[in-house]
Design an enzyme around this catalytic site. Structure first.
Site, mmCIF file in Angstrom:
data_model
loop_
_atom_site.group_PDB
_atom_site.id
_atom_site.type_symbol
_atom_site.label_atom_id
_atom_site.label_comp_id
_atom_site.label_asym_id
_atom_site.label_seq_id
_atom_site.Cartn_x
_atom_site.Cartn_y
_atom_site.Cartn_z
ATOM 1 N N GLU A 90 7.192 -6.580 1.464
ATOM 2 C CA GLU A 90 5.947 -6.486 2.237
ATOM 3 C C GLU A 90 5.013 -7.667 1.957
ATOM 4 O O GLU A 90 4.455 -8.269 2.872
ATOM 5 C CB GLU A 90 5.202 -5.193 1.869
ATOM 6 C CG GLU A 90 5.897 -3.904 2.287
ATOM 7 C CD GLU A 90 5.635 -3.535 3.746
ATOM 8 O OE1 GLU A 90 5.014 -4.331 4.474
ATOM 9 O OE2 GLU A 90 6.071 -2.432 4.145
ATOM 10 N N LYS A 148 0.856 -1.190 0.000
ATOM 11 C CA LYS A 148 0.000 0.000 0.000
ATOM 12 C C LYS A 148 0.887 1.232 0.000
ATOM 13 O O LYS A 148 1.708 1.422 0.893
ATOM 14 C CB LYS A 148 -0.896 -0.025 1.235
ATOM 15 C CG LYS A 148 -1.729 1.239 1.364
ATOM 16 C CD LYS A 148 -2.773 1.109 2.447
ATOM 17 C CE LYS A 148 -3.460 2.436 2.677
ATOM 18 N NZ LYS A 148 -4.479 2.364 3.722
ATOM 19 N N LYS A 198 -2.279 -1.555 -3.797
ATOM 20 C CA LYS A 198 -3.128 -0.368 -3.752
ATOM 21 C C LYS A 198 -2.273 0.879 -3.868
ATOM 22 O O LYS A 198 -1.261 0.963 -3.172
ATOM 23 C CB LYS A 198 -3.854 -0.381 -2.412
ATOM 24 C CG LYS A 198 -4.708 0.828 -2.150
ATOM 25 C CD LYS A 198 -5.290 0.725 -0.781
ATOM 26 C CE LYS A 198 -5.982 2.028 -0.473
ATOM 27 N NZ LYS A 198 -6.301 2.172 0.904
HETATM 28 C C1 PBG Z 1 -7.063 3.281 5.602
HETATM 29 C C2 PBG Z 1 -7.536 3.252 4.197
HETATM 30 C C3 PBG Z 1 -7.420 4.267 3.239
HETATM 31 C C4 PBG Z 1 -8.036 3.781 2.083
HETATM 32 C C5 PBG Z 1 -8.513 2.495 2.349
HETATM 33 N N1 PBG Z 1 -8.167 2.184 3.667
HETATM 34 C C6 PBG Z 1 -6.886 5.639 3.345
HETATM 35 C C7 PBG Z 1 -5.512 5.909 3.694
HETATM 36 O O1 PBG Z 1 -4.666 5.029 3.850
HETATM 37 O O2 PBG Z 1 -5.237 7.096 3.860
HETATM 38 C C8 PBG Z 1 -8.162 4.531 0.796
HETATM 39 C C9 PBG Z 1 -9.137 3.994 -0.200
HETATM 40 C C10 PBG Z 1 -9.449 4.911 -1.326
HETATM 41 O O3 PBG Z 1 -8.805 5.945 -1.555
HETATM 42 O O4 PBG Z 1 -10.400 4.588 -2.057
HETATM 43 N N2 PBG Z 1 -8.079 2.891 6.490
#
Ligand code: PBG
Length: 334
Positions: free
Chosen positions: A243, A205, A258
């Site tokens: 990771e 991520k 992601k």
């Molecule tokens: C954290 C989380 C985020 C997203 C999903 N889970 C935000 C972040 O890490 O700041 C983002 C998902 C999206 O942008 O559609 N709980």
């Protein structure tokens, strides 16, 4: 001048255009097809509202009430979408994000209702993080200097996992990028009698600017700093494999990359490196860019959405979390 001479290739040879001549030929030789079965719908549920609230930066997406969430999940099920992932917006935030593990917290209430009503018809995933629940907006407990305390945070993720599983989640999806989060959650779930609840790790991520609209959707403002101390640097792809392999070794049943379209190389490398199912999250900013350009008539929104999500699948993702889930399911059929 014949074709073969002009490019000096041996004759006979393939000419790929032969197979592009008709729609039926193209269908026959298509390598990748996006299916409704590949889709996971991200849904927001907010405590203390009577009507669904639109999210201005995500046209077509709302913060649901518990009741409207049920209707929406029923609609998605009827469209053939196999899974949803829930995000909660609590009425009360605090330093630790304690609503994330309150048995009567908004996501737990929503999960219980959905599991009662839908049983096993729809896979219920719960995003597992505390940024929606903390008053400072970070994904964990803050240490004295303002950085996130990794190991103190693992303890609260364990509590949240058990609360989600007890409320009926089939899958917990830790998204906070704390080291060791998968192993901690696995042991907490097993210890609490939930060995069947699976873990989808947000394994690779990135600290992406594409999460902006999501933070509107969950009412998160990061009070100070950013997430670059725990989310990945987007200049790197090798560390994604570190990771991912760590998460699989810790017991992740599925892993995720992601965002999606900006990280197709990471999806392809991850697909080659592990044998567990691989998801990709087409995030809020990716959706918003398509929606905004389509609103202006600058692009054909549904066509761009289908092209992008098919590319994510072509790169190696088995399933995709996308705000286009319902729309695509309508177009693709069940
Ligand atoms: C954290 C989380 C985020 C997203 C999903 N889970 C935000 C972040 O890490 O700041 C983002 C998902 C999206 O942008 O559609 N709980």
């Amino acid at each position: 001048m014949p074709f073969v001479d002009s490019v000096s290739v041996p004759f006979p040879t393939q000419r790929p255009r032969r197979l592009r001549r008709t729609e039926a030929l193209r269908r026959l030789v298509a390598e990748t097809a996006l299916r409704t079965d590949d889709l996971v719908a991200p849904l927001f549920v907010r405590e203390g509202i009577d009507e669904p609230q639109p999210v201005p930066s995500l046209p077509g997406v709302v913060q649901h009430t518990v009741a409207s969430l049920r209707t929406e999940v029923g609609r998605l099920r009827d469209l053939g979408v196999p899974a949803v992932i829930l995000f909660g917006v609590p009425a009360r935030k605090d330093a630790e994000g304690s609503e994330a593990w309150n048995a009567d917290g908004i996501v737990q209430v929503a999960l219980r209702g959905l599991r009662d009503e839908m049983g096993e018809d729809v896979v219920l995933m719960a995003d597992l993080c505390v940024d929606e629940y903390t008053d400072h907006g970070h994904c964990g407990i803050l240490a004295a200097g303002g950085s996130v305390d990794n190991d103190a945070t693992l303890a609260i993720y364990q509590r949240a996992a058990v609360a989600q599983a007890t409320a009926g989640a089939h899958v917990c999806a830790p998204s906070g990028m704390m080291d060791g989060q998968v192993a901690s959650i696995r042991s907490a779930l097993d210890g609490a009698g939930h060995p069947d609840v699976a873990i989808l790790a947000y394994a690779a991520k990135y600290a992406s600017a594409l999460y902006g609209p999501f933070r509107d959707a969950v009412d998160v403002t990061i009070r100070s700093g950013d997430r670059k101390g725990y989310q990945q640097d987007w200049r790197n792809s090798r560390e994604a494999l570190v990771e991912v392999l760590a998460d699989v070794a810790e017991g992740a049943d599925m892993v995720m990359v992601k965002p999606a379209v900006t990280y197709l190389d990471v999806i392809a490398r991850t697909r080659a490196a592990v044998n567990v199912p691989l998801g990709a999250y087409h995030v809020s900013g990716e959706y918003a860019m398509i929606a905004a350009a389509a609103e202006r008539g600058w692009i054909d929104g549904p066509a761009v959405a289908l092209e992008q999500l098919t590319a994510v699948k072509r790169a190696g993702a088995d399933f995709i979390l996308t705000y286009f889930a319902a729309e695509l399911a309508e177009a693709l059929g069940g």
